[in-house]
Write a protein that holds these residues in place. Structure first.
Motif, PDB file in Angstrom:
ATOM      1  N   VAL A 155      44.879  66.063 -25.316  1.00 27.30           N
ATOM      2  CA  VAL A 155      45.828  66.269 -26.374  1.00 27.30           C
ATOM      3  C   VAL A 155      45.394  66.710 -27.559  1.00 27.30           C
ATOM      4  O   VAL A 155      45.906  67.431 -28.217  1.00 27.30           O
ATOM      5  N   ASP A 156      44.571  65.744 -28.099  1.00 27.25           N
ATOM      6  CA  ASP A 156      43.731  66.049 -29.385  1.00 27.25           C
ATOM      7  C   ASP A 156      42.963  67.264 -29.611  1.00 27.25           C
ATOM      8  O   ASP A 156      43.455  68.140 -30.403  1.00 27.25           O
ATOM      9  N   PRO A 157      42.457  67.892 -28.511  1.00 30.32           N
ATOM     10  CA  PRO A 157      41.546  69.192 -28.470  1.00 30.32           C
ATOM     11  C   PRO A 157      42.581  70.203 -28.508  1.00 30.32           C
ATOM     12  O   PRO A 157      42.632  71.215 -29.208  1.00 30.32           O
ATOM     13  N   ALA A 158      43.668  70.041 -27.933  1.00 29.31           N
ATOM     14  CA  ALA A 158      44.902  71.032 -27.556  1.00 29.31           C
ATOM     15  C   ALA A 158      45.523  71.321 -28.923  1.00 29.31           C
ATOM     16  O   ALA A 158      45.841  72.470 -29.296  1.00 29.31           O
ATOM     17  N   GLU A 214      35.002  80.761 -40.105  1.00 25.99           N
ATOM     18  CA  GLU A 214      33.731  80.741 -39.549  1.00 25.99           C
ATOM     19  C   GLU A 214      33.611  80.212 -38.285  1.00 25.99           C
ATOM     20  O   GLU A 214      32.573  79.924 -37.673  1.00 25.99           O
ATOM     21  N   MET A 215      34.759  79.862 -37.487  1.00 26.41           N
ATOM     22  CA  MET A 215      34.572  79.143 -36.260  1.00 26.41           C
ATOM     23  C   MET A 215      34.848  80.425 -35.099  1.00 26.41           C
ATOM     24  O   MET A 215      35.763  81.051 -35.353  1.00 26.41           O
ATOM     25  N   VAL A 216      34.018  80.686 -34.395  1.00 22.82           N
ATOM     26  CA  VAL A 216      34.042  81.417 -33.209  1.00 22.82           C
ATOM     27  C   VAL A 216      33.808  80.981 -31.809  1.00 22.82           C
ATOM     28  O   VAL A 216      32.840  80.178 -31.746  1.00 22.82           O
ATOM     29  N   VAL A 217      34.446  81.501 -30.991  1.00 27.62           N
ATOM     30  CA  VAL A 217      34.259  80.686 -29.591  1.00 27.62           C
ATOM     31  C   VAL A 217      34.284  81.877 -28.387  1.00 27.62           C
ATOM     32  O   VAL A 217      34.653  82.818 -28.781  1.00 27.62           O
ATOM     33  N   ALA A 218      33.767  81.429 -27.428  1.00 29.37           N
ATOM     34  CA  ALA A 218      33.549  82.409 -26.195  1.00 29.37           C
ATOM     35  C   ALA A 218      34.601  82.562 -25.393  1.00 29.37           C
ATOM     36  O   ALA A 218      34.971  83.438 -24.720  1.00 29.37           O
ATOM     37  N   GLN A 219      35.394  81.185 -25.136  1.00 26.37           N
ATOM     38  CA  GLN A 219      36.605  81.143 -24.203  1.00 26.37           C
ATOM     39  C   GLN A 219      37.645  80.601 -24.794  1.00 26.37           C
ATOM     40  O   GLN A 219      37.653  79.622 -25.636  1.00 26.37           O
ATOM     41  N   TYR A 220      38.715  81.475 -24.825  1.00 23.16           N
ATOM     42  CA  TYR A 220      40.133  80.856 -25.220  1.00 23.16           C
ATOM     43  C   TYR A 220      41.279  81.549 -24.632  1.00 23.16           C
ATOM     44  O   TYR A 220      41.068  82.925 -24.233  1.00 23.16           O
ATOM     45  N   SER A 221      42.231  80.798 -24.334  1.00 24.64           N
ATOM     46  CA  SER A 221      43.479  81.022 -23.794  1.00 24.64           C
ATOM     47  C   SER A 221      44.521  80.325 -24.132  1.00 24.64           C
ATOM     48  O   SER A 221      44.822  79.241 -24.078  1.00 24.64           O
ATOM     49  N   TRP A 222      45.620  81.215 -24.933  1.00 30.05           N
ATOM     50  CA  TRP A 222      46.622  80.238 -25.561  1.00 30.05           C
ATOM     51  C   TRP A 222      47.445  79.759 -24.333  1.00 30.05           C
ATOM     52  O   TRP A 222      48.124  78.721 -24.599  1.00 30.05           O
ATOM     53  N   GLU A 223      47.709  80.552 -23.170  1.00 29.69           N
ATOM     54  CA  GLU A 223      48.613  79.985 -22.293  1.00 29.69           C
ATOM     55  C   GLU A 223      47.923  78.717 -21.646  1.00 29.69           C
ATOM     56  O   GLU A 223      48.685  77.724 -21.189  1.00 29.69           O
ATOM     57  N   ASP A 224      46.658  78.898 -21.333  1.00 29.80           N
ATOM     58  CA  ASP A 224      46.139  77.656 -20.638  1.00 29.80           C
ATOM     59  C   ASP A 224      45.887  76.477 -21.891  1.00 29.80           C
ATOM     60  O   ASP A 224      46.177  75.239 -21.151  1.00 29.80           O
ATOM     61  N   ASN A 225      45.923  76.640 -22.780  1.00 29.20           N
ATOM     62  CA  ASN A 225      45.991  75.459 -23.807  1.00 29.20           C
ATOM     63  C   ASN A 225      47.190  74.855 -24.037  1.00 29.20           C
ATOM     64  O   ASN A 225      47.610  73.762 -23.908  1.00 29.20           O
ATOM     65  N   LEU A 226      48.432  75.745 -24.190  1.00 26.33           N
ATOM     66  CA  LEU A 226      49.539  75.392 -24.249  1.00 26.33           C
ATOM     67  C   LEU A 226      50.080  74.585 -23.058  1.00 26.33           C
ATOM     68  O   LEU A 226      50.779  73.661 -22.937  1.00 26.33           O
ATOM     69  N   ARG A 227      49.455  75.054 -21.662  1.00 28.83           N
ATOM     70  CA  ARG A 227      49.902  74.587 -20.449  1.00 28.83           C
ATOM     71  C   ARG A 227      49.257  72.984 -20.196  1.00 28.83           C
ATOM     72  O   ARG A 227      50.089  72.023 -19.836  1.00 28.83           O
ATOM     73  N   GLN A 228      48.063  72.884 -20.471  1.00 27.82           N
ATOM     74  CA  GLN A 228      47.262  71.531 -20.721  1.00 27.82           C
ATOM     75  C   GLN A 228      48.029  70.499 -21.584  1.00 27.82           C
ATOM     76  O   GLN A 228      48.418  69.537 -21.291  1.00 27.82           O
ATOM     77  N   LEU A 229      48.420  71.204 -22.739  1.00 28.17           N
ATOM     78  CA  LEU A 229      49.122  70.232 -23.796  1.00 28.17           C
ATOM     79  C   LEU A 229      50.546  69.634 -23.137  1.00 28.17           C
ATOM     80  O   LEU A 229      50.879  68.515 -23.191  1.00 28.17           O
ATOM     81  N   LEU A 277      51.657  69.479 -20.019  1.00 25.46           N
ATOM     82  CA  LEU A 277      51.517  68.746 -18.793  1.00 25.46           C
ATOM     83  C   LEU A 277      50.778  67.580 -19.076  1.00 25.46           C
ATOM     84  O   LEU A 277      51.468  66.502 -18.366  1.00 25.46           O
ATOM     85  N   SER A 278      49.945  67.159 -20.131  1.00 21.54           N
ATOM     86  CA  SER A 278      49.581  65.843 -20.213  1.00 21.54           C
ATOM     87  C   SER A 278      50.516  65.140 -20.948  1.00 21.54           C
ATOM     88  O   SER A 278      50.470  63.927 -20.971  1.00 21.54           O
ATOM     89  N   LEU A 279      51.375  65.673 -21.897  1.00 27.38           N
ATOM     90  CA  LEU A 279      52.405  65.113 -22.633  1.00 27.38           C
ATOM     91  C   LEU A 279      53.587  64.720 -21.372  1.00 27.38           C
ATOM     92  O   LEU A 279      54.253  63.569 -21.451  1.00 27.38           O
ATOM     93  N   LEU A 280      53.992  65.642 -20.631  1.00 23.52           N
ATOM     94  CA  LEU A 280      54.940  65.571 -19.888  1.00 23.52           C
ATOM     95  C   LEU A 280      55.103  64.621 -18.682  1.00 23.52           C
ATOM     96  O   LEU A 280      55.819  63.851 -18.195  1.00 23.52           O
ATOM     97  N   ILE A 281      53.894  64.908 -17.902  1.00 24.48           N
ATOM     98  CA  ILE A 281      53.695  64.133 -16.552  1.00 24.48           C
ATOM     99  C   ILE A 281      53.689  62.582 -16.719  1.00 24.48           C
ATOM    100  O   ILE A 281      54.429  61.996 -16.173  1.00 24.48           O
TER     101      ILE A 281
END
Length: 236
Positions: free
Chosen positions: A48-51, A165-180, A182-186
């Motif tokens: 939750v917090d990272p998302a 100044e923050m740059v990342v190699a992996q990012y997906s808006w859909e995956d991040n939102l889905r994880q958030l 699911l972790s709140l709902l289930i």
């Protein structure tokens, strides 16, 4: 008399089975409710917090162009004040890869020449928004081999529009939102259903809704031949 006694025993046996089933079901539901609370508390720091932090950072969903400018492999907690990649998010890394990159907000195109001018230079590069993860999804050795070579062809990356100044190699808006979601709902849904069933079975006031608090009985008035429905309110 014998048949009546047998029927009475059968009814008592069925009632006993129902009560036992209700008891064990209630025990399971209570256990599930408690476990769901602990699962939700466990998910808060790891999902939750990272998302939420990733949403706040507002990464550009379209990959831009990056190029590695420096790669340092360090050992020791003193030398690893930060790391581009960590396998595990709960402890400091005794060994680390520190990668710096230049990036341009120009959309990445495979095989294209490096930009003449970079928008941000020598900024820290991370494997993902948290800078850490767990195998097999995050493998720091593979990450360092893939992005740590200085002077290689530009590669796609994602920059934060909130913190440039923050740059990342992996990012997906859909995956991040889905994880958030699911972790709140289930966990909360499981907890709510479990507690709701237990309240319905054992809370005395739960069944007295929608006008069910009044006792209904037939009565016959003296000057009418038909029966009417009368109500007697309960005393509280």
């Amino acid at each position: 008399m014998g048949s009546l006694s047998r029927v009475s025993r059968d009814e008592a046996h069925e009632s006993s089975l129902v009560e036992k089933a209700k008891f064990y079901t209630s025990l399971c539901l209570g256990t599930v409710a408690v476990v769901s609370v602990f699962v939700f508390l466990f998910l808060i720091p790891f999902v939750v917090d990272p998302a939420v932090s990733t949403i706040v950072a507002d990464y550009d969903p379209e990959p831009v162009t990056c190029a590695t400018t420096e790669h340092v492999y360090a050992e020791g907690l003193h030398n690893c004040s930060w790391a581009s990649c960590r396998e595990g998010c709960t402890s400091a890394a005794p060994r680390c890869h520190q990668i710096l990159v230049n990036y341009s907000r120009r959309a990445f195109a495979a095989g294209a020449d490096p930009p003449a001018d970079w928008d941000v230079v020598n900024t820290r590069f991370f494997v993902n928004a948290e800078g850490c993860g767990y195998p097999p999804k995050v493998n720091c050795t593979v990450f360092a081999k893939q992005y740590g070579e200085v002077g290689k062809q530009p590669f796609p990356c994602y920059y934060s529009r909130t913190y440039p100044e923050m740059v990342v190699a992996q990012y997906s808006w859909e995956d991040n939102l889905r994880q958030l979601i699911l972790s709140l709902l289930i966990p909360n849904l499981i907890f709510g259903v479990s507690v709701g069933v237990l309240c319905y079975w054992y809370c005395p006031g739960c069944g007295n809704g929608c006008g069910q608090s009044a006792n209904k009985f037939p009565c016959k008035e003296d000057d009418h031949e038909h029966h009417e429905t009368c109500y007697e309110e309960e005393d509280y």
